[in-house]
Design a protein around this motif. Structure first.
Motif, PDB file in Angstrom:
ATOM      1  N   ARG B  59       0.833  -1.222   0.000  1.00  0.00           N
ATOM      2  CA  ARG B  59       0.000   0.000   0.000  1.00  0.00           C
ATOM      3  C   ARG B  59       0.859   1.262   0.000  1.00  0.00           C
ATOM      4  O   ARG B  59       0.366   2.376   0.217  1.00  0.00           O
ATOM      5  CB  ARG B  59      -0.908  -0.012   1.225  1.00  0.00           C
ATOM      6  CG  ARG B  59      -2.030  -1.026   1.099  1.00  0.00           C
ATOM      7  CD  ARG B  59      -3.146  -0.593   0.159  1.00  0.00           C
ATOM      8  NE  ARG B  59      -3.919   0.512   0.688  1.00  0.00           N
ATOM      9  CZ  ARG B  59      -5.007   0.362   1.440  1.00  0.00           C
ATOM     10  NH1 ARG B  59      -5.419  -0.848   1.771  1.00  0.00           N
ATOM     11  NH2 ARG B  59      -5.677   1.410   1.854  1.00  0.00           N
ATOM     12  N   GLY B  60       2.192   1.057  -0.136  1.00  0.00           N
ATOM     13  CA  GLY B  60       3.083   2.217  -0.233  1.00  0.00           C
ATOM     14  C   GLY B  60       3.325   2.919   1.089  1.00  0.00           C
ATOM     15  O   GLY B  60       3.731   4.071   1.140  1.00  0.00           O
ATOM     16  N   VAL B  61       3.055   2.211   2.187  1.00  0.00           N
ATOM     17  CA  VAL B  61       3.219   2.823   3.519  1.00  0.00           C
ATOM     18  C   VAL B  61       4.617   2.525   4.058  1.00  0.00           C
ATOM     19  O   VAL B  61       5.213   3.339   4.769  1.00  0.00           O
ATOM     20  CB  VAL B  61       2.149   2.266   4.489  1.00  0.00           C
ATOM     21  CG1 VAL B  61       2.396   2.707   5.916  1.00  0.00           C
ATOM     22  CG2 VAL B  61       0.763   2.686   4.010  1.00  0.00           C
ATOM     23  N   VAL B  62       5.140   1.349   3.716  1.00  0.00           N
ATOM     24  CA  VAL B  62       6.445   0.912   4.234  1.00  0.00           C
ATOM     25  C   VAL B  62       7.380   0.622   3.068  1.00  0.00           C
ATOM     26  O   VAL B  62       6.956   0.161   2.003  1.00  0.00           O
ATOM     27  CB  VAL B  62       6.273  -0.368   5.101  1.00  0.00           C
ATOM     28  CG1 VAL B  62       7.589  -1.121   5.278  1.00  0.00           C
ATOM     29  CG2 VAL B  62       5.676  -0.005   6.446  1.00  0.00           C
ATOM     30  N   LYS B  63       8.671   0.955   3.290  1.00  0.00           N
ATOM     31  CA  LYS B  63       9.708   0.647   2.291  1.00  0.00           C
ATOM     32  C   LYS B  63      10.657  -0.389   2.898  1.00  0.00           C
ATOM     33  O   LYS B  63      11.063  -0.245   4.061  1.00  0.00           O
ATOM     34  CB  LYS B  63      10.482   1.916   1.950  1.00  0.00           C
ATOM     35  CG  LYS B  63      11.473   1.752   0.822  1.00  0.00           C
ATOM     36  CD  LYS B  63      12.201   3.078   0.564  1.00  0.00           C
ATOM     37  CE  LYS B  63      13.686   2.832   0.336  1.00  0.00           C
ATOM     38  NZ  LYS B  63      14.510   3.999   0.589  1.00  0.00           N
ATOM     39  N   ARG B  64      10.971  -1.429   2.124  1.00  0.00           N
ATOM     40  CA  ARG B  64      11.849  -2.491   2.598  1.00  0.00           C
ATOM     41  C   ARG B  64      13.167  -2.383   1.841  1.00  0.00           C
ATOM     42  O   ARG B  64      13.169  -2.266   0.608  1.00  0.00           O
ATOM     43  CB  ARG B  64      11.207  -3.845   2.309  1.00  0.00           C
ATOM     44  CG  ARG B  64      11.979  -5.053   2.764  1.00  0.00           C
ATOM     45  CD  ARG B  64      11.067  -6.279   2.771  1.00  0.00           C
ATOM     46  NE  ARG B  64      10.457  -6.479   1.467  1.00  0.00           N
ATOM     47  CZ  ARG B  64      10.743  -7.501   0.665  1.00  0.00           C
ATOM     48  NH1 ARG B  64      11.653  -8.396   1.035  1.00  0.00           N
ATOM     49  NH2 ARG B  64      10.150  -7.640  -0.481  1.00  0.00           N
ATOM     50  N   THR B  65      14.276  -2.373   2.575  1.00  0.00           N
ATOM     51  CA  THR B  65      15.594  -2.304   1.933  1.00  0.00           C
ATOM     52  C   THR B  65      16.396  -3.538   2.353  1.00  0.00           C
ATOM     53  O   THR B  65      16.533  -3.813   3.560  1.00  0.00           O
ATOM     54  CB  THR B  65      16.340  -1.011   2.379  1.00  0.00           C
ATOM     55  OG1 THR B  65      15.462   0.102   2.218  1.00  0.00           O
ATOM     56  CG2 THR B  65      17.620  -0.823   1.585  1.00  0.00           C
ATOM     57  N   PRO B  72      23.433 -10.934   5.530  1.00  0.00           N
ATOM     58  CA  PRO B  72      22.489  -9.997   4.913  1.00  0.00           C
ATOM     59  C   PRO B  72      21.457  -9.556   5.953  1.00  0.00           C
ATOM     60  O   PRO B  72      21.207 -10.275   6.923  1.00  0.00           O
ATOM     61  CB  PRO B  72      21.833 -10.820   3.802  1.00  0.00           C
ATOM     62  CG  PRO B  72      21.998 -12.237   4.208  1.00  0.00           C
ATOM     63  CD  PRO B  72      23.259 -12.310   5.034  1.00  0.00           C
ATOM     64  N   HIS B  73      20.901  -8.329   5.795  1.00  0.00           N
ATOM     65  CA  HIS B  73      19.786  -7.971   6.693  1.00  0.00           C
ATOM     66  C   HIS B  73      18.792  -7.082   5.946  1.00  0.00           C
ATOM     67  O   HIS B  73      19.093  -6.581   4.852  1.00  0.00           O
ATOM     68  CB  HIS B  73      20.305  -7.284   7.969  1.00  0.00           C
ATOM     69  CG  HIS B  73      20.844  -5.912   7.770  1.00  0.00           C
ATOM     70  ND1 HIS B  73      22.176  -5.671   7.460  1.00  0.00           N
ATOM     71  CD2 HIS B  73      20.234  -4.703   7.786  1.00  0.00           C
ATOM     72  CE1 HIS B  73      22.364  -4.355   7.326  1.00  0.00           C
ATOM     73  NE2 HIS B  73      21.203  -3.750   7.509  1.00  0.00           N
ATOM     74  N   VAL B  74      17.628  -6.920   6.523  1.00  0.00           N
ATOM     75  CA  VAL B  74      16.547  -6.176   5.873  1.00  0.00           C
ATOM     76  C   VAL B  74      16.108  -5.068   6.816  1.00  0.00           C
ATOM     77  O   VAL B  74      15.979  -5.279   8.030  1.00  0.00           O
ATOM     78  CB  VAL B  74      15.333  -7.101   5.585  1.00  0.00           C
ATOM     79  CG1 VAL B  74      14.233  -6.323   4.867  1.00  0.00           C
ATOM     80  CG2 VAL B  74      15.761  -8.301   4.757  1.00  0.00           C
ATOM     81  N   GLU B  75      15.917  -3.874   6.261  1.00  0.00           N
ATOM     82  CA  GLU B  75      15.460  -2.749   7.068  1.00  0.00           C
ATOM     83  C   GLU B  75      14.107  -2.268   6.564  1.00  0.00           C
ATOM     84  O   GLU B  75      13.829  -2.303   5.359  1.00  0.00           O
ATOM     85  CB  GLU B  75      16.478  -1.601   7.032  1.00  0.00           C
ATOM     86  CG  GLU B  75      17.713  -1.879   7.875  1.00  0.00           C
ATOM     87  CD  GLU B  75      18.675  -0.691   7.924  1.00  0.00           C
ATOM     88  OE1 GLU B  75      18.446   0.309   7.192  1.00  0.00           O
ATOM     89  OE2 GLU B  75      19.661  -0.784   8.679  1.00  0.00           O
ATOM     90  N   TYR B  76      13.285  -1.837   7.500  1.00  0.00           N
ATOM     91  CA  TYR B  76      11.950  -1.319   7.159  1.00  0.00           C
ATOM     92  C   TYR B  76      11.844   0.119   7.633  1.00  0.00           C
ATOM     93  O   TYR B  76      12.331   0.462   8.721  1.00  0.00           O
ATOM     94  CB  TYR B  76      10.875  -2.165   7.845  1.00  0.00           C
ATOM     95  CG  TYR B  76      10.845  -3.577   7.360  1.00  0.00           C
ATOM     96  CD1 TYR B  76      11.640  -4.562   7.948  1.00  0.00           C
ATOM     97  CD2 TYR B  76      10.050  -3.933   6.275  1.00  0.00           C
ATOM     98  CE1 TYR B  76      11.618  -5.866   7.476  1.00  0.00           C
ATOM     99  CE2 TYR B  76      10.024  -5.245   5.797  1.00  0.00           C
ATOM    100  CZ  TYR B  76      10.813  -6.195   6.407  1.00  0.00           C
ATOM    101  OH  TYR B  76      10.808  -7.484   5.928  1.00  0.00           O
ATOM    102  N   GLN B  77      11.226   0.942   6.819  1.00  0.00           N
ATOM    103  CA  GLN B  77      10.969   2.329   7.238  1.00  0.00           C
ATOM    104  C   GLN B  77       9.678   2.805   6.603  1.00  0.00           C
ATOM    105  O   GLN B  77       9.216   2.239   5.596  1.00  0.00           O
ATOM    106  CB  GLN B  77      12.133   3.230   6.839  1.00  0.00           C
ATOM    107  CG  GLN B  77      12.341   3.358   5.343  1.00  0.00           C
ATOM    108  CD  GLN B  77      13.681   3.997   5.021  1.00  0.00           C
ATOM    109  OE1 GLN B  77      14.667   3.312   4.782  1.00  0.00           O
ATOM    110  NE2 GLN B  77      13.722   5.314   5.057  1.00  0.00           N
ATOM    111  N   LEU B  78       9.079   3.831   7.193  1.00  0.00           N
ATOM    112  CA  LEU B  78       7.868   4.414   6.622  1.00  0.00           C
ATOM    113  C   LEU B  78       8.250   5.255   5.408  1.00  0.00           C
ATOM    114  O   LEU B  78       9.248   5.972   5.425  1.00  0.00           O
ATOM    115  CB  LEU B  78       7.153   5.294   7.652  1.00  0.00           C
ATOM    116  CG  LEU B  78       6.515   4.575   8.839  1.00  0.00           C
ATOM    117  CD1 LEU B  78       5.907   5.577   9.805  1.00  0.00           C
ATOM    118  CD2 LEU B  78       5.460   3.574   8.379  1.00  0.00           C
TER     119      LEU B  78
END
Lengths: 106, 106
Positions: B59-65, B72-78
């Motif tokens: 829904r375009g609320v969160v961005k996953r990098t 390896p790791h994954v980060e989430y941000q608004l």
């Protein structure tokens, strides 16, 4: 941790589910009788409509007035507090429409 | 009749359920890794957290990098759109707190 003791959580819980939003939306249009609400919110059941109206009444969002005429009837309207839901809905609508315009421009 | 084709209905559906609000609230505090979210949102399950993050991403609320370092790791941000949920939450909080102050003054 944020629990439903949190104001935002409590508001979301109140508005949760398809029918509550539709009922409030109808009452934003003015005073309605139970029968009017049932017809315009078809196919809502009597039970669900009664429960949701009672929950909204308990939270001070809806006011119920009983007219003991012959035949008696009951009217529902938003309280001042209920009317202020308009601001939340307007904020949500603007937020959702921004998402749509963003996704169209990509 | 208002259906979930309506912007307000869609926003409520997105925010429905206890965990989504708690996840967004955590991310309002800044970038988080999956593990950080799981710890601070205990006892949320891996499955639920993964599903909700994916729904928020869609829904375009969160961005996953994804960082393909070792390990390896994954980060989430608004996203910017996600950050604007702050306004909806603030409106809801004000609305709910007005109700409380009204009920105390009665």
């Amino acid at each position: 941790m944020l629990e439903s003791t949190c104001p935002v959580g409590r508001t979301l819980e109140l508005l949760e589910g398809k029918w509550t939003l539709l009922i409030v939306n109808e009452l934003l249009g003015g005073v309605k009788r139970f029968g009017q609400l049932r017809r315009s919110l078809h196919p809502i059941s009597q039970k669900i409509l009664t429960e949701r109206l009672r929950a909204l009444e308990e939270r001070g969002v809806v006011k119920r007035t009983i007219y003991s005429e012959i035949p008696p009837h009951v009217e529902y309207q938003l309280t001042e507090h209920g009317q202020r839901l308009r601001t939340i809905f307007a904020t949500m609508k603007a937020w959702e429409l921004t998402a749509e315009s963003n996704s169209r421009s990509q």
